[in-house]
Write a protein that holds these residues in place. Structure first.
Motif, PDB file in Angstrom:
ATOM      1  N   ARG A 201       0.807  -1.219   0.000  1.00  0.00           N
ATOM      2  CA  ARG A 201       0.000   0.000   0.000  1.00  0.00           C
ATOM      3  C   ARG A 201       0.840   1.270   0.000  1.00  0.00           C
ATOM      4  O   ARG A 201       0.402   2.307  -0.524  1.00  0.00           O
ATOM      5  CB  ARG A 201      -0.957   0.014   1.193  1.00  0.00           C
ATOM      6  CG  ARG A 201      -0.265  -0.097   2.543  1.00  0.00           C
ATOM      7  CD  ARG A 201      -1.264  -0.098   3.685  1.00  0.00           C
ATOM      8  NE  ARG A 201      -1.973   1.176   3.788  1.00  0.00           N
ATOM      9  CZ  ARG A 201      -2.842   1.466   4.748  1.00  0.00           C
ATOM     10  NH1 ARG A 201      -3.137   0.547   5.654  1.00  0.00           N
ATOM     11  NH2 ARG A 201      -3.416   2.638   4.795  1.00  0.00           N
ATOM     12  N   GLN A 205       1.450   1.669  -5.077  1.00  0.00           N
ATOM     13  CA  GLN A 205       0.009   1.955  -5.074  1.00  0.00           C
ATOM     14  C   GLN A 205      -0.676   1.490  -6.365  1.00  0.00           C
ATOM     15  O   GLN A 205      -1.833   1.074  -6.346  1.00  0.00           O
ATOM     16  CB  GLN A 205      -0.242   3.454  -4.886  1.00  0.00           C
ATOM     17  CG  GLN A 205       0.158   3.988  -3.523  1.00  0.00           C
ATOM     18  CD  GLN A 205       1.653   4.267  -3.436  1.00  0.00           C
ATOM     19  OE1 GLN A 205       2.233   4.827  -4.365  1.00  0.00           O
ATOM     20  NE2 GLN A 205       2.272   3.878  -2.337  1.00  0.00           N
ATOM     21  N   THR A 209      -3.952  -0.827  -6.550  1.00  0.00           N
ATOM     22  CA  THR A 209      -5.148  -0.395  -7.285  1.00  0.00           C
ATOM     23  C   THR A 209      -5.623  -1.494  -8.223  1.00  0.00           C
ATOM     24  O   THR A 209      -6.826  -1.780  -8.319  1.00  0.00           O
ATOM     25  CB  THR A 209      -4.842   0.885  -8.093  1.00  0.00           C
ATOM     26  OG1 THR A 209      -4.425   1.917  -7.201  1.00  0.00           O
ATOM     27  CG2 THR A 209      -6.062   1.347  -8.863  1.00  0.00           C
ATOM     28  N   LEU A 239      -7.709   2.976   3.838  1.00  0.00           N
ATOM     29  CA  LEU A 239      -7.210   3.498   2.563  1.00  0.00           C
ATOM     30  C   LEU A 239      -7.994   4.741   2.134  1.00  0.00           C
ATOM     31  O   LEU A 239      -7.434   5.690   1.584  1.00  0.00           O
ATOM     32  CB  LEU A 239      -7.324   2.430   1.472  1.00  0.00           C
ATOM     33  CG  LEU A 239      -6.404   1.212   1.600  1.00  0.00           C
ATOM     34  CD1 LEU A 239      -6.772   0.167   0.553  1.00  0.00           C
ATOM     35  CD2 LEU A 239      -4.943   1.616   1.450  1.00  0.00           C
ATOM     36  N   ILE A 240      -9.294   4.720   2.400  1.00  0.00           N
ATOM     37  CA  ILE A 240     -10.157   5.819   1.954  1.00  0.00           C
ATOM     38  C   ILE A 240     -10.026   7.042   2.853  1.00  0.00           C
ATOM     39  O   ILE A 240      -9.858   8.172   2.379  1.00  0.00           O
ATOM     40  CB  ILE A 240     -11.630   5.361   1.918  1.00  0.00           C
ATOM     41  CG1 ILE A 240     -11.815   4.243   0.887  1.00  0.00           C
ATOM     42  CG2 ILE A 240     -12.553   6.532   1.591  1.00  0.00           C
ATOM     43  CD1 ILE A 240     -13.154   3.542   0.989  1.00  0.00           C
ATOM     44  N   GLY A 243      -6.151   8.157   4.062  1.00  0.00           N
ATOM     45  CA  GLY A 243      -5.540   8.771   2.889  1.00  0.00           C
ATOM     46  C   GLY A 243      -4.426   7.932   2.323  1.00  0.00           C
ATOM     47  O   GLY A 243      -3.315   7.916   2.844  1.00  0.00           O
ATOM     48  N   ALA A 244      -4.758   7.204   1.285  1.00  0.00           N
ATOM     49  CA  ALA A 244      -3.721   6.457   0.574  1.00  0.00           C
ATOM     50  C   ALA A 244      -2.843   7.448  -0.180  1.00  0.00           C
ATOM     51  O   ALA A 244      -3.263   8.563  -0.478  1.00  0.00           O
ATOM     52  CB  ALA A 244      -4.376   5.476  -0.396  1.00  0.00           C
ATOM     53  N   ASP A 247      -4.781   8.986  -5.223  1.00  0.00           N
ATOM     54  CA  ASP A 247      -6.237   9.041  -5.342  1.00  0.00           C
ATOM     55  C   ASP A 247      -6.771   7.829  -6.087  1.00  0.00           C
ATOM     56  O   ASP A 247      -7.912   7.406  -5.869  1.00  0.00           O
ATOM     57  CB  ASP A 247      -6.651  10.320  -6.080  1.00  0.00           C
ATOM     58  CG  ASP A 247      -6.452  11.561  -5.224  1.00  0.00           C
ATOM     59  OD1 ASP A 247      -6.526  11.434  -3.989  1.00  0.00           O
ATOM     60  OD2 ASP A 247      -6.223  12.646  -5.793  1.00  0.00           O
ATOM     61  N   ARG A 250      -7.324   5.167  -3.498  1.00  0.00           N
ATOM     62  CA  ARG A 250      -8.507   5.490  -2.686  1.00  0.00           C
ATOM     63  C   ARG A 250      -9.784   5.218  -3.481  1.00  0.00           C
ATOM     64  O   ARG A 250     -10.753   4.655  -2.961  1.00  0.00           O
ATOM     65  CB  ARG A 250      -8.466   6.956  -2.258  1.00  0.00           C
ATOM     66  CG  ARG A 250      -7.307   7.315  -1.354  1.00  0.00           C
ATOM     67  CD  ARG A 250      -7.297   8.804  -1.047  1.00  0.00           C
ATOM     68  NE  ARG A 250      -8.312   9.170  -0.073  1.00  0.00           N
ATOM     69  CZ  ARG A 250      -8.604  10.430   0.251  1.00  0.00           C
ATOM     70  NH1 ARG A 250      -7.977  11.430  -0.358  1.00  0.00           N
ATOM     71  NH2 ARG A 250      -9.518  10.687   1.153  1.00  0.00           N
ATOM     72  N   ALA A 253     -10.572   1.574  -3.613  1.00  0.00           N
ATOM     73  CA  ALA A 253     -11.151   1.105  -2.348  1.00  0.00           C
ATOM     74  C   ALA A 253     -12.624   1.507  -2.247  1.00  0.00           C
ATOM     75  O   ALA A 253     -13.466   0.727  -1.777  1.00  0.00           O
ATOM     76  CB  ALA A 253     -10.358   1.676  -1.178  1.00  0.00           C
ATOM     77  N   LEU A 285     -15.635  13.476   2.834  1.00  0.00           N
ATOM     78  CA  LEU A 285     -14.785  13.461   1.641  1.00  0.00           C
ATOM     79  C   LEU A 285     -15.374  14.314   0.521  1.00  0.00           C
ATOM     80  O   LEU A 285     -14.659  14.749  -0.378  1.00  0.00           O
ATOM     81  CB  LEU A 285     -14.588  12.032   1.140  1.00  0.00           C
ATOM     82  CG  LEU A 285     -13.837  11.094   2.091  1.00  0.00           C
ATOM     83  CD1 LEU A 285     -13.741   9.699   1.496  1.00  0.00           C
ATOM     84  CD2 LEU A 285     -12.441  11.630   2.392  1.00  0.00           C
ATOM     85  N   LEU A 294     -11.623  12.147  -6.508  1.00  0.00           N
ATOM     86  CA  LEU A 294     -12.296  11.098  -5.750  1.00  0.00           C
ATOM     87  C   LEU A 294     -13.818  11.225  -5.786  1.00  0.00           C
ATOM     88  O   LEU A 294     -14.534  10.239  -5.581  1.00  0.00           O
ATOM     89  CB  LEU A 294     -11.807  11.141  -4.296  1.00  0.00           C
ATOM     90  CG  LEU A 294     -12.042   9.903  -3.422  1.00  0.00           C
ATOM     91  CD1 LEU A 294     -11.383   8.679  -4.039  1.00  0.00           C
ATOM     92  CD2 LEU A 294     -11.496  10.150  -2.016  1.00  0.00           C
TER      93      LEU A 294
END
Length: 754
Positions: A201, A205, A209, A239-240, A243-244, A247, A250, A253, A285, A294
């Motif tokens: 993660r 990334q 994904t 993750l959401i 904050g991964a 974007d 995220r 996820a 968010l 997002l």
């Protein structure tokens, strides 16, 4: 390099370095190779030794075709060889000197298709351990993990997903594969997903994904408990929310959460899942962060959650469960509204359809709670925001260039579902709807003209669309707040009325609600004004002016007798419009559809053709119109034989306009009036017919002109009845002479006006 490799390279040449004939020969050669019994062995050999991407692709493509179409003809030994080689390639086993997995994505995707073709025929009966054997190789790192995800994606695309048409056989195989995977390896695959995401993660990334997007495809049919648990769910929310680093991760996820929310299950189980999800955690968010990258995924999640909560409300009979469902809806709807009003999202259509279902559900809830009324108001706000044009297109829409036409067509289509939603809200809460439109219109009026064009047009469009769902009685009596709203509409002169869209929607709206005037005759002057001044027939934009003429004719048809006291005022407003219709310039303007401007003459005819008009005035009115038109025709016919082709063509075009005007004017006069009660009126039309028949003598064999005169003759037969019979022989004689090929008197065989 052997002949096959050379043939493949020639066949796939993209640089134009090979002539077509040679490429055709290469294609034929390669096709012949495909038909050989040994082609599978040949492809395997090439895959293991050739570094040429084109050769690798051709071999994989050929293997895929052979397995899919001729699997039963492949020998057991070759099947074993294909199976072993393909598996060793996807698992990156060291015995292969050529690393196919180091090739471009399209090679790996084609390899995955070959792998799935084998699974189609061999799993689980022949190759029962394929997935279990694959999983240990994932420790080799991102290359094999990526390939594993491609295999899972290909399995979904090629066999499992119902987004594509499937044959009965494919559905049977898909069921067999899913059952075997559920029993044998799904839990291990889910564990592998979790471990990979946890491990990569922060370092890779993109790989995470890919894994999440692959996992999302499988949530719909695997045991939901494998994902919806105290282990995996916190990872997704982490993750959401925390904050991964990317974007994209995220978003992936969020899409997995949507798959969880959308999974089919019994309503009570679904309701428990929705409660446990604690979706409120993601609201910030969109309401606080507003991350544009997002938002589309969050919007889809929120709307999907709302759809499922509403579905639970509809399907569950328990009052307690219904209450919980509605509470969940009440929690999520404000965020849905916020997204709709502040962001452009792909899920707009789905959200609008959900909102229509939500509003329809409220019909059964009486009385509506304050929360529901608040939500209905917010839905109306969403509709108003979405139907507004972007100011960037203002000039394009005003002049109607190519961009403007495309944008108007797009918006017309886009608005359809929104207006359906508006009318649904209007039926559930009419006062709320009318109050909202009144306030939005008032707000638009109060702002400077250069900034409120789109706001005014949007508010007027709401009022216009609402009228479609109102009964004639409701409009006529001005029920509810409609009386106040319509008086506001009629008494307001918008600063931005010069804008084409505003002018058109205003006139359309007034016309739609004109039945209100039947019981409110005091409003007639303010209804007539926008049609007769620069907001309508005298608008600088020709399309508005012509549309205003047509709409005014409709208003006259409805109000007729009530307009008798205003005939003189109306006619005094129209001499320039009447004259302009029969000028050279007008005939050269582009005319669209049936709105050619002649409707103003039909409106005048309807006004002055009523028996309620005193005979003397009626004769004066008609004479003041017919006499100048007939005199103009006679003047145009003089010396016509001496004119050049272009001059004759221009005169004929004007005469056509005049005939159209007279034809439209005559529609307001009944046969009884012109033959029995007021024969003097009939005589005027007979004299006019005599003048127009002379046109056929001067300009024979001009088909468009002949059609116009013929149409007028038909009109006179309907209007004058038997009294027109003496004129018919002359008319028929001239028309038949033209049909039989009479000589054109202006020196040309025919005149083409097109």
């Amino acid at each position: 390099m052997d002949d096959l490799e050379r043939g493949i390279l020639i066949m796939f040449d993209e640089w134009g370095a090979v002539d077509d004939e040679l490429k055709k020969q290469a294609k034929s050669y390669c096709s012949n190779i495909k038909e050989k019994p040994s082609v599978c062995r040949l492809c395997i050999e090439k895959l293991c030794c050739s570094n040429l991407v084109q050769v690798q692709f051709w071999c994989l493509q050929t293997l895929h075709e052979v397995i899919r179409t001729r699997y039963s003809t492949i020998s057991p030994e070759e099947k074993h060889m294909i199976r072993g080689t393909v598996f060793s390639i996807v698992c990156l086993e060291d015995k292969n000197p050529v690393r196919v997995l180091e090739g471009p994505p399209f090679i790996k995707n084609k390899l995955a298709q070959v792998f799935i073709a084998l699974i189609y025929f061999e799993y689980p009966l022949i190759w029962s351990s394929v997935f279990v054997d694959f999983l240990p190789h994932l420790r080799k790192g991102n290359v094999v993990i990526d390939m594993f995800c491609r295999v899972l994606n290909a399995l979904d695309d090629e066999l499992i997903s119902l987004d594509y048409p499937r044959t009965p056989e494919e559905l049977t195989v898909a069921g067999r594969v899913k059952d075997a995977m559920r029993e044998q390896c799904v839990s291990q695959i889910v564990r592998a997903w979790y471990d990979i995401i946890s491990m990569y993660r922060n370092s890779n990334q993109d790989l995470c994904t890919i894994v999440l997007d692959s996992m999302r495809r499988y949530i719909s049919w695997i045991d939901i408990g494998l994902i919806f648990n105290d282990t995996f769910l916190p990872l997704l929310f982490d993750l959401i929310l925390v904050g991964a680093p990317s974007d994209q991760l995220r978003g992936a996820a969020v899409r997995c959460l949507l798959a969880i929310v959308s999974k089919r299950m019994e309503p009570q189980s679904k309701l428990s899942l929705l409660q446990s999800l604690q979706i409120t955690r993601v609201f910030r968010l969109v309401t606080e962060d507003g991350n544009a990258e997002l938002v589309p995924d969050i919007a889809a999640l929120l709307s999907g959650y709302a759809v499922e909560a509403l579905d639970c409300f509809k399907r569950i009979s328990s009052e307690d469960a219904k209450r919980i469902s509605m509470e969940l809806l009440n929690e999520v709807l404000p965020s849905v509204f916020h997204v709709m009003k502040n962001f452009e999202v792909d899920a707009t259509l789905n959200i609008v359809q959900f909102l229509s279902g939500y509003v329809s559900t409220l019909k059964s809830l009486t009385p509506l709670s304050e929360k529901h009324i608040l939500h209905l108001g917010q839905i109306l706000e969403v509709i108003l925001v979405l139907i507004r044009y972007d100011p960037v297109y203002r000039t394009n829409l005003d002049v109607m260039d190519k961009i403007g036409i495309e944008e108007e067509d797009r918006m017309t289509e886009f608005r359809k579902d929104l207006f359906v939603l508006l009318r649904t809200v209007g039926r559930v809460a009419p006062n709320v709807t009318q109050l909202f439109i009144r306030n939005s219109l008032g707000s638009a009026i109060s702002r400077p003209s250069d900034s409120n064009v789109e706001e005014v047009e949007g508010s007027l469009s709401l009022l216009y669309a609402l009228g479609e769902s109102l009964s004639e009685e409701a409009i006529r009596t001005g029920s509810g707040l409609l009386n106040e709203l319509l008086l506001m509409l009629l008494s307001t002169k918008f600063p931005c009325h010069s804008n084409r869209l505003v002018a058109l929607v205003y006139l359309e709206t007034v016309t739609r609600y004109v039945k209100f005037i039947q019981d409110n005759a005091q409003c007639i002057p303010i209804v007539l004004a926008p049609f007769l001044d620069e907001r309508g027939i005298h608008h600088p934009n020709n399309s508005v002016s012509r549309r205003a003429s047509y709409l005014f004719m409709r208003v006259v048809k409805l109000l007729k007798v009530k307009l008798v006291p205003f005939i003189a005022v109306i006619l005094q407003s129209l001499p320039d419009t009447v004259a302009r219709f029969t000028t050279m310039n007008y005939t050269t303007e582009e005319i669209s559809g049936s709105e050619d401007g002649s409707h103003i003459f039909e409106a005048i005819g309807l006004l002055i053709g009523m028996e309620d008009v005193p005979p003397e005035k009626q004769s004066d009115y008609l004479s003041s119109l017919l006499s100048p038109l007939c005199q103009q025709v006679e003047a145009l016919l003089r010396s016509a034989k001496l004119l050049s082709y272009e001059e004759s063509k221009a005169r004929i075009a004007v005469i056509q306009q005049i005939i159209m005007a007279i034809n439209s004017l005559s529609k307001g006069f009944s046969e009884r009036l012109v033959t029995a009660s007021r024969p003097a009126i009939g005589n005027m039309f007979k004299q006019t017919l005599d003048v127009l028949l002379h046109v056929l003598v001067i300009f024979p064999r001009v088909e468009p002109l002949q059609n116009k005169v013929t149409s007028f003759i038909h009109r006179m037969v309907d209007t004058l009845g038997a009294s027109v019979l003496p004129y018919l022989p002359k008319a028929l004689e001239q028309l038949l002479a033209e049909t039989e090929g009479g000589v054109c008197l202006i020196g040309t065989p025919t005149i083409d006006l097109n």
